[in-house]
Design a protein around this motif. Structure first.
Motif, PDB file in Angstrom:
ATOM      1  N   PRO A  29      19.442 -19.980  21.990  1.00 39.38           N
ATOM      2  CA  PRO A  29      19.990 -20.149  20.635  1.00 39.38           C
ATOM      3  C   PRO A  29      21.483 -19.820  20.577  1.00 39.38           C
ATOM      4  N   LYS A  34      25.252 -19.227  14.470  1.00 43.66           N
ATOM      5  CA  LYS A  34      24.336 -19.180  13.318  1.00 43.66           C
ATOM      6  C   LYS A  34      24.938 -18.326  12.199  1.00 43.66           C
ATOM      7  N   ASP A  53      20.376 -27.627   7.668  1.00 42.37           N
ATOM      8  CA  ASP A  53      19.479 -26.602   8.198  1.00 42.37           C
ATOM      9  C   ASP A  53      20.155 -25.860   9.355  1.00 42.37           C
ATOM     10  N   GLU A  55      19.143 -23.380  11.107  1.00 42.31           N
ATOM     11  CA  GLU A  55      18.229 -23.125  12.229  1.00 42.31           C
ATOM     12  C   GLU A  55      18.246 -24.294  13.215  1.00 42.31           C
ATOM     13  N   LYS A  56      18.137 -25.525  12.689  1.00 39.84           N
ATOM     14  CA  LYS A  56      18.138 -26.704  13.561  1.00 39.84           C
ATOM     15  C   LYS A  56      19.467 -26.869  14.293  1.00 39.84           C
ATOM     16  N   GLU A  59      19.227 -23.783  17.115  1.00 42.69           N
ATOM     17  CA  GLU A  59      18.024 -23.485  17.911  1.00 42.69           C
ATOM     18  C   GLU A  59      17.554 -24.747  18.640  1.00 42.69           C
TER      19      GLU A  59
END
Length: 375
Positions: A29, A34, A53, A55-56, A59
């Motif tokens: 990640p 982030k 998003d 996270e997308k 990650e």
């Protein structure tokens, strides 16, 4: 063939298909990124064009099960145009940013990544791969930095020693455990030329951009350009290169070797007035192969009007006056009114006064009132 041999053969093959740089990193990640992206969202600094998003975006395992590695590629684009046409009085020209010269880079890089995927599949039939260019979820620049393609400059571009920041980026997530490359040292030092030169102060600090103030972003929006930025756009009809052209690391980096990205001078530096009469079809036929056409003709035509105002081009007054009464788009009518105010001829003022009698859009009327009050 073991993984090390495959990695070596991928590098050779990449060079043979016109990939200028290739690097490898893990699918771990992007934790620091982030936090940075969340902060950008909180501050309202994002453009809105990117994947929302976080996270997308950070990650890789959410995008490919059992992801092990990411391959990053860079393809250089030219910073110099030979035989660039010169604008003159009555024949003023706009400019597309260098990243829109030649064929749309999304197509070119996707094609190269597809060739890479095929090459890998032939060597390793069970390989899983997922490629993306610019519009994918991952942040191309973060992948490239971690894969040793270049370092992250204060202008938010990836800067390579070989090609400067004039590179397009793409990546491929895969389940193959390649050996990761070592990231590069930051080489910007205490230089702040890009921060100092940004026309709108969009570069808040080294590596932090407020996209809402960035001219490259503003030229792609479909709404009226906020008044504080209009005069700063100059003759740019798409994008902005200022933070790249002032960068010392780009000095002498002309990158003229990729045939797909050679600029067509009459399209890269187009005459402004003819752009205003293009139909959708004509626009697509003329500019559709360029990445700068992706938002359609409306933003480009609005920017062309701002450019004519920048030049205070009196020969544009009849065309702008015509747009005021005949164009169905409020953004174009409002921008035309503002441009006529900037050019400041008596014919222009009369045109605004006449058009206002029948104008029904409240925002356009506000633009017209401002023009008549200040002239």
């Amino acid at each position: 063939m073991n993984v090390a041999q495959l990695q070596s053969s991928i590098k050779e093959y990449a060079a043979s298909i016109g990939i200028d740089k290739i690097g490898f990193t893990t699918a771990a990640p992007f934790l620091e990124l982030k936090n940075r992206l969340r902060r950008q969202q909180e501050l309202g600094y994002q453009s809105g064009f990117e994947e929302s998003d976080v996270e997308k975006r950070t990650e890789p395992l959410l995008l490919l099960d059992r992801a092990e590695s990411i391959i990053s590629i860079a393809v250089a684009y030219p910073s110099k145009m030979t035989d660039a046409p010169r604008g003159k009085k009555g024949e003023r020209r706009g400019i597309f940013a260098r990243a829109s010269w030649g064929i749309d880079y999304h197509h070119v890089l996707r094609e190269k990544l597809q060739l890479l995927e095929t090459f890998i599949s032939e060597k390793l039939p069970n390989a899983q791969m997922r490629s993306m260019v610019d519009t994918g979820e991952l942040v191309d620049r973060a992948v490239a930095v971690r894969a040793g393609i270049g370092w992250s400059g204060k202008n938010c571009s990836v800067i390579t020693p070989e090609f400067g920041s004039y590179v397009y980026l793409g990546e491929m997530i895969t389940n193959i455990p390649f050996a990761p490359d070592v990231p590069m040292e930051d080489q910007c030092g205490d230089c702040t030329l890009c921060l100092d030169a940004c026309p709108t102060g969009a570069l808040i600090q080294g590596g932090q951009l407020n996209a809402q103030r960035c001219i490259a972003f503003l030229t792609q929006t479909k709404k009226p350009v906020p008044e504080e930025f209009r005069a700063k756009i100059g003759n740019r009809v798409y994008g902005c290169d200022t933070c790249q052209t002032v960068c010392p690391k780009n000095k002498g980096k002309y990158n003229l070797h990729q045939p797909a990205f050679q600029p067509e001078p009459e399209l890269a530096k187009p005459l402004l007035l003819p752009m205003l009469s293009l139909s959708n079809r004509e626009f697509k036929e003329t500019y559709g192969h360029m990445s700068g056409s992706w938002r359609g003709k409306n933003p480009i035509q609005r920017n062309a009007i701002l450019a004519l105002a920048h030049f205070k081009d009196e020969t544009a007054v009849p065309t702008l006056a015509d747009l005021l009464v005949k164009d169905p788009r409020p953004v174009i009518r409002g921008t035309a009114a503002w441009a006529l105010g900037q050019i400041g001829t008596s014919e222009g003022m009369e045109a605004v006064e006449m058009a206002m009698q029948n104008e029904e859009d409240p925002d356009v009327r506000i633009e017209m009132e401002k023009v008549l009050e200040t002239n």
